[in-house]
Design a protein around this motif. Structure first.
Motif, PDB file in Angstrom:
ATOM      1  N   VAL A   1      36.965  34.097  56.988  1.00 35.76           N
ATOM      2  CA  VAL A   1      38.042  33.228  56.497  1.00 35.76           C
ATOM      3  C   VAL A   1      37.819  32.904  55.025  1.00 35.76           C
ATOM      4  N   ILE A   2      36.591  32.578  54.656  1.00 36.69           N
ATOM      5  CA  ILE A   2      36.289  32.252  53.259  1.00 36.69           C
ATOM      6  C   ILE A   2      36.441  33.492  52.384  1.00 36.69           C
ATOM      7  N   ASN A   3      35.957  34.636  52.846  1.00 38.99           N
ATOM      8  CA  ASN A   3      36.118  35.880  52.071  1.00 38.99           C
ATOM      9  C   ASN A   3      37.594  36.184  51.821  1.00 38.99           C
ATOM     10  N   GLU A   4      38.414  36.039  52.842  1.00 41.64           N
ATOM     11  CA  GLU A   4      39.846  36.292  52.712  1.00 41.64           C
ATOM     12  C   GLU A   4      40.497  35.259  51.789  1.00 41.64           C
ATOM     13  N   ALA A   5      40.056  33.998  51.889  1.00 42.69           N
ATOM     14  CA  ALA A   5      40.600  32.942  51.043  1.00 42.69           C
ATOM     15  C   ALA A   5      40.305  33.217  49.567  1.00 42.69           C
ATOM     16  N   VAL A   6      39.083  33.666  49.269  1.00 45.22           N
ATOM     17  CA  VAL A   6      38.726  34.000  47.884  1.00 45.22           C
ATOM     18  C   VAL A   6      39.641  35.105  47.369  1.00 45.22           C
ATOM     19  N   LYS A   7      39.852  36.121  48.191  1.00 41.25           N
ATOM     20  CA  LYS A   7      40.714  37.251  47.801  1.00 41.25           C
ATOM     21  C   LYS A   7      42.150  36.785  47.552  1.00 41.25           C
ATOM     22  N   LEU A   8      42.710  36.035  48.488  1.00 40.66           N
ATOM     23  CA  LEU A   8      44.100  35.589  48.368  1.00 40.66           C
ATOM     24  C   LEU A   8      44.299  34.639  47.189  1.00 40.66           C
ATOM     25  N   LEU A   9      43.378  33.696  47.017  1.00 39.67           N
ATOM     26  CA  LEU A   9      43.507  32.756  45.899  1.00 39.67           C
ATOM     27  C   LEU A   9      43.369  33.474  44.566  1.00 39.67           C
ATOM     28  N   SER A  10      42.492  34.462  44.501  1.00 40.93           N
ATOM     29  CA  SER A  10      42.348  35.241  43.262  1.00 40.93           C
ATOM     30  C   SER A  10      43.661  35.938  42.912  1.00 40.93           C
ATOM     31  N   GLU A  11      44.315  36.514  43.929  1.00 42.01           N
ATOM     32  CA  GLU A  11      45.591  37.201  43.703  1.00 42.01           C
ATOM     33  C   GLU A  11      46.694  36.220  43.317  1.00 42.01           C
TER      34      GLU A  11
ATOM     35  N   SER B   1      34.029  26.270  51.940  1.00 37.87           N
ATOM     36  CA  SER B   1      34.840  25.892  50.784  1.00 37.87           C
ATOM     37  C   SER B   1      34.964  27.037  49.788  1.00 37.87           C
ATOM     38  N   VAL B   2      36.076  26.988  49.056  1.00 38.89           N
ATOM     39  CA  VAL B   2      36.334  27.934  47.980  1.00 38.89           C
ATOM     40  C   VAL B   2      36.559  27.124  46.713  1.00 38.89           C
ATOM     41  N   MET B   3      35.880  27.500  45.653  1.00 38.80           N
ATOM     42  CA  MET B   3      36.024  26.848  44.357  1.00 38.80           C
ATOM     43  C   MET B   3      36.955  27.692  43.487  1.00 38.80           C
ATOM     44  N   VAL B   4      37.839  27.028  42.746  1.00 42.48           N
ATOM     45  CA  VAL B   4      38.752  27.710  41.836  1.00 42.48           C
ATOM     46  C   VAL B   4      38.691  27.014  40.484  1.00 42.48           C
ATOM     47  N   ASP B   5      38.557  27.812  39.428  1.00 41.69           N
ATOM     48  CA  ASP B   5      38.639  27.295  38.064  1.00 41.69           C
ATOM     49  C   ASP B   5      39.265  28.387  37.199  1.00 41.69           C
ATOM     50  N   ASP B   6      39.238  28.212  35.898  1.00 42.98           N
ATOM     51  CA  ASP B   6      39.878  29.197  35.024  1.00 42.98           C
ATOM     52  C   ASP B   6      39.205  30.570  35.092  1.00 42.98           C
ATOM     53  N   ALA B   7      37.970  30.632  35.613  1.00 40.91           N
ATOM     54  CA  ALA B   7      37.268  31.915  35.758  1.00 40.91           C
ATOM     55  C   ALA B   7      37.683  32.645  37.037  1.00 40.91           C
ATOM     56  N   GLY B   8      38.368  31.953  37.959  1.00 42.07           N
ATOM     57  CA  GLY B   8      38.808  32.589  39.198  1.00 42.07           C
ATOM     58  C   GLY B   8      38.344  31.833  40.424  1.00 42.07           C
ATOM     59  N   ALA B   9      38.376  32.520  41.556  1.00 47.42           N
ATOM     60  CA  ALA B   9      38.006  31.924  42.845  1.00 47.42           C
ATOM     61  C   ALA B   9      36.680  32.499  43.314  1.00 47.42           C
ATOM     62  N   ARG B  10      35.891  31.642  43.985  1.00 49.25           N
ATOM     63  CA  ARG B  10      34.601  32.073  44.518  1.00 49.25           C
ATOM     64  C   ARG B  10      34.223  31.135  45.660  1.00 49.25           C
ATOM     65  N   ALA B  11      33.409  31.621  46.564  1.00 47.56           N
ATOM     66  CA  ALA B  11      32.885  30.765  47.615  1.00 47.56           C
ATOM     67  C   ALA B  11      31.931  29.771  46.974  1.00 47.56           C
ATOM     68  N   GLY B  12      31.968  28.518  47.414  1.00 46.70           N
ATOM     69  CA  GLY B  12      31.070  27.508  46.880  1.00 46.70           C
ATOM     70  C   GLY B  12      31.450  26.141  47.374  1.00 46.70           C
ATOM     71  N   ASP B  13      30.537  25.201  47.166  1.00 50.03           N
ATOM     72  CA  ASP B  13      30.768  23.831  47.606  1.00 50.03           C
ATOM     73  C   ASP B  13      30.187  22.900  46.551  1.00 50.03           C
ATOM     74  N   GLU B  14      30.936  22.714  45.473  1.00 49.40           N
ATOM     75  CA  GLU B  14      30.486  21.910  44.345  1.00 49.40           C
ATOM     76  C   GLU B  14      31.462  20.754  44.131  1.00 49.40           C
ATOM     77  N   ASP B  15      31.087  19.834  43.255  1.00 48.75           N
ATOM     78  CA  ASP B  15      32.007  18.770  42.880  1.00 48.75           C
ATOM     79  C   ASP B  15      33.202  19.387  42.160  1.00 48.75           C
ATOM     80  N   ALA B  16      34.386  18.812  42.352  1.00 54.30           N
ATOM     81  CA  ALA B  16      35.596  19.347  41.740  1.00 54.30           C
ATOM     82  C   ALA B  16      36.492  18.200  41.277  1.00 54.30           C
ATOM     83  N   ASP B  17      37.427  18.528  40.382  1.00 59.95           N
ATOM     84  CA  ASP B  17      38.396  17.533  39.917  1.00 59.95           C
ATOM     85  C   ASP B  17      39.346  17.128  41.040  1.00 59.95           C
ATOM     86  N   VAL B  18      39.643  18.067  41.919  1.00 66.43           N
ATOM     87  CA  VAL B  18      40.498  17.786  43.068  1.00 66.43           C
ATOM     88  C   VAL B  18      40.016  18.630  44.247  1.00 66.43           C
TER      89      VAL B  18
END
Length: 96
Positions: A4-14, A34-51
């Motif tokens: 699910v996370i692998n697919e989420a990273v792929k879909l969010l990147s697209e 969790s999936v992290m998204v920033d200006d560099a793209g999407a990746r699996a991760g669990d970090e602090d985020a703005d939202v």
């Protein structure tokens, strides 16, 4: 890492390709991770985020496929938002 996370990273990147996020976003998929998204793209991760956007796997899949409107999911309680609401709204329009 779950399928699910692998697919989420792929879909969010697209879906967010070329979108300037302007911060960090965490998509928390209940029971999967969790999936992290920033200006560099999407990746699996669990970090602090703005939202942080939290939903179960079914709701998240519906948003990614376009079957569920992110704003409707939020209004019905299927999608929870914690943090920068403006950034969440910007993402909702990019994902719709």
């Amino acid at each position: 890492m779950s399928d699910v996370i692998n697919e989420a990273v792929k879909l969010l990147s697209e879906k967010l390709d070329g979108t300037e996020v302007g911060g960090t976003v965490k998509f928390d998929i209940e029971g999967e991770g969790s999936v992290m998204v920033d200006d560099a793209g999407a990746r699996a991760g669990d970090e602090d985020a703005d939202v942080t956007l939290s939903a179960d796997a079914e709701t998240f899949a519906g948003i990614m496929s376009g079957d569920i409107n992110p704003t409707s999911a939020f209004m019905s309680g299927g999608l929870k938002v914690d943090g920068d609401m403006g950034m969440a709204m910007k993402l909702a329009s990019a994902l719709a």
